[in-house]
Design a protein around this motif. Structure first.
Motif, PDB file in Angstrom:
ATOM      1  N   LEU A 107      46.475  37.785  39.476  1.00 25.87           N
ATOM      2  CA  LEU A 107      47.417  38.836  39.106  1.00 25.87           C
ATOM      3  C   LEU A 107      46.980  39.624  37.874  1.00 25.87           C
ATOM      4  O   LEU A 107      47.815  40.283  37.246  1.00 25.87           O
ATOM      5  CB  LEU A 107      48.803  38.221  38.830  1.00 25.87           C
ATOM      6  N   ARG A 153      40.173  42.153  39.772  1.00 25.78           N
ATOM      7  CA  ARG A 153      40.981  40.940  39.826  1.00 25.78           C
ATOM      8  C   ARG A 153      40.146  39.765  40.345  1.00 25.78           C
ATOM      9  O   ARG A 153      40.190  38.662  39.795  1.00 25.78           O
ATOM     10  CB  ARG A 153      42.186  41.139  40.754  1.00 25.78           C
ATOM     11  N   ASP A 207      51.177  36.249  32.208  1.00 25.39           N
ATOM     12  CA  ASP A 207      50.108  37.150  32.636  1.00 25.39           C
ATOM     13  C   ASP A 207      49.485  37.912  31.469  1.00 25.39           C
ATOM     14  O   ASP A 207      49.492  39.146  31.425  1.00 25.39           O
ATOM     15  CB  ASP A 207      50.614  38.129  33.697  1.00 25.39           C
ATOM     16  N   HIS A 210      50.930  32.440  34.672  1.00 20.56           N
ATOM     17  CA  HIS A 210      52.031  33.208  35.249  1.00 20.56           C
ATOM     18  C   HIS A 210      53.352  32.518  34.889  1.00 20.56           C
ATOM     19  O   HIS A 210      53.423  31.306  34.930  1.00 20.56           O
ATOM     20  CB  HIS A 210      51.864  33.300  36.761  1.00 20.56           C
ATOM     21  N   GLU A 217      50.891  43.232  46.033  1.00 18.02           N
ATOM     22  CA  GLU A 217      49.974  42.963  44.924  1.00 18.02           C
ATOM     23  C   GLU A 217      50.671  42.496  43.663  1.00 18.02           C
ATOM     24  O   GLU A 217      50.034  41.917  42.772  1.00 18.02           O
ATOM     25  CB  GLU A 217      49.131  44.203  44.614  1.00 18.02           C
ATOM     26  N   SER A 218      51.988  42.713  43.530  1.00 23.79           N
ATOM     27  CA  SER A 218      52.697  42.236  42.352  1.00 23.79           C
ATOM     28  C   SER A 218      53.097  40.769  42.461  1.00 23.79           C
ATOM     29  O   SER A 218      53.440  40.136  41.461  1.00 23.79           O
ATOM     30  CB  SER A 218      53.950  43.090  42.097  1.00 23.79           C
ATOM     31  N   ARG A 265      47.137  33.069  40.529  1.00 24.80           N
ATOM     32  CA  ARG A 265      47.644  33.863  41.639  1.00 24.80           C
ATOM     33  C   ARG A 265      46.903  35.195  41.727  1.00 24.80           C
ATOM     34  O   ARG A 265      47.295  36.070  42.505  1.00 24.80           O
ATOM     35  CB  ARG A 265      49.144  34.097  41.455  1.00 24.80           C
ATOM     36  N   GLY A 315      50.982  38.487  44.306  1.00 28.59           N
ATOM     37  CA  GLY A 315      49.713  37.779  44.341  1.00 28.59           C
ATOM     38  C   GLY A 315      48.673  38.677  44.968  1.00 28.59           C
ATOM     39  O   GLY A 315      48.970  39.423  45.898  1.00 28.59           O
ATOM     40  N   GLY A 316      47.463  38.618  44.474  1.00 30.19           N
ATOM     41  CA  GLY A 316      46.486  39.604  44.881  1.00 30.19           C
ATOM     42  C   GLY A 316      45.437  39.141  45.847  1.00 30.19           C
ATOM     43  O   GLY A 316      44.393  39.775  45.968  1.00 30.19           O
TER      44      GLY A 316
END
Length: 353
Positions: free
Chosen positions: A19, A27, A312, A309, A55-56, A17, A58-59
């Motif tokens: 992260l 990233r 992480d 995830h 962003e928390s 994802r 998925g980036g």
């Protein structure tokens, strides 16, 4: 009734994802390094998620762009979207971008789609979240028409068309109705690494929730169509159990603080309750093999796709987890390395009843 088709073994995928605890540019660089590493260790596929705004969660808002870069850095591994949030996208542009990526990658694109996205994401696009299912169906139908080379509204046809992509669509679903829809369309079925428990079933296993989805998928699949069933799972493998558990506690408690999900363990839960509540498989290779073997849904999937995830861990330990999955965990679960481009529309394994 037994599911019947012959096989040469399960396929193995890596999912991110995007992260990693780093600025956006880093990233993306780290995600590419992880995909390259997965190919080096024989993984059959690599998948990236699309998330807008947060962003928390998925980036990556632009999966085709990142996967195009991954295509230039790899040769064999298949590259998948897991998923494109199709109701938020212009369907014609999605169809065009997917074709270009598929051609640049030498035909390695796997196209996963879903209805996802938080209500706030829909608002930002000027859309209504409550209409997502209807919009998803309309957009997916338009993508199919475009790839088939048929005339769109006004008579235009996309260039280039790509009918070969019609056999590489995957639909993500949490529900039996979604499984039926994916099966009736002849698409692949994508099952999540975790999913909400309904009221009164907080302790249900993933298999309790996902086996009925598979049943519905197979019941509606057209005769002669090869099943494609992805089981995504949260897996973090390390050389040291205590270090793996330490990192799992850090990551899972971050998730608890961020999500505040009433259907999952809360801030006062023990680590083991968090691991169970978030459907995480963590520890040494032996620990993870035993944990995954207890997940009966994995007996029924054609594709095991693993992600780190919600643990992480740091990037070097993600790379090590990839290595341990390929060399120890996945072979114990029915995967064998094939140093050739896998054909995802061909039989892969016998499905369990």
């Amino acid at each position: 009734m037994a599911d019947t088709f012959t096989s040469t073994g399960k396929r193995l995928g890596f999912f991110t994802r995007v992260l990693d605890d780093a600025p956006a540019a880093d990233r993306y660089r780290l995600a590419i390094e992880q995909i390259v590493h997965a190919e080096a260790f024989g993984f059959d596929s690599a998948w990236v998620a699309q998330h807008h705004f947060n962003e928390s969660e998925g980036g990556l808002p632009s999966p085709f762009v990142l996967l195009s870069h991954a295509a230039a850095r790899t040769q064999r591994i298949r590259l998948g979207t897991g998923v494109v949030t199709l109701p938020l996208e212009n369907a014609v542009r999605v169809a065009e971008d997917a074709v270009v990526l598929d051609l640049l990658s030498g035909g390695r694109l796997e196209f996963g789609v879903g209805t996802g996205g938080t209500p706030s994401a829909f608002h930002a696009f000027g859309l209504v979240s409550e209409a997502r299912a209807e919009v998803f169906a309309r957009h997916l139908a338009l993508v199919r028409e475009a790839w088939a080379g048929r005339a769109l509204e006004g008579g235009a046809r996309i260039y280039p068309s790509s009918p070969q992509l019609l056999g590489r669509i995957w639909q993500a679903s949490f529900t039996v109705n979604g499984g039926s829809r994916a099966g009736a369309a002849g698409d692949g079925l994508m099952l999540s690494r975790t999913q909400p428990r309904p009221d009164g079933a907080q302790h249900a296993s993933l298999a309790d929730l996902q086996d009925p989805i598979i049943d519905a998928y197979l019941a509606h699949l057209p005769a002669g169509r090869v099943p494609r069933i992805m089981g995504s799972r949260s897996v973090f493998v390390a050389d040291d159990r205590q270090e793996a558990l330490r990192l799992a506690e850090l990551g899972l408690r971050r998730s608890v603080a961020r999500l505040s999900d009433p259907g999952r363990p809360g801030a006062d839960a023990t680590l083991q309750e968090l691991i169970a509540g978030y459907d995480v498989h963590v520890g040494t290779p032996g620990d993870v093999i035993a944990s995954l073997r207890a997940d009966r849904t994995l007996d029924r999937v054609t594709d095991m796709v693993f992600q780190v995830h919600s643990v992480d861990p740091p990037h070097p330990l993600i790379l090590r987890s990839i290595e341990l999955i390929a060399t120890e965990v996945a072979p114990a679960l029915g995967w064998s390395r094939q140093d050739r481009a896998p054909a995802f529309n061909e039989p892969s394994q016998p499905l369990a009843a």
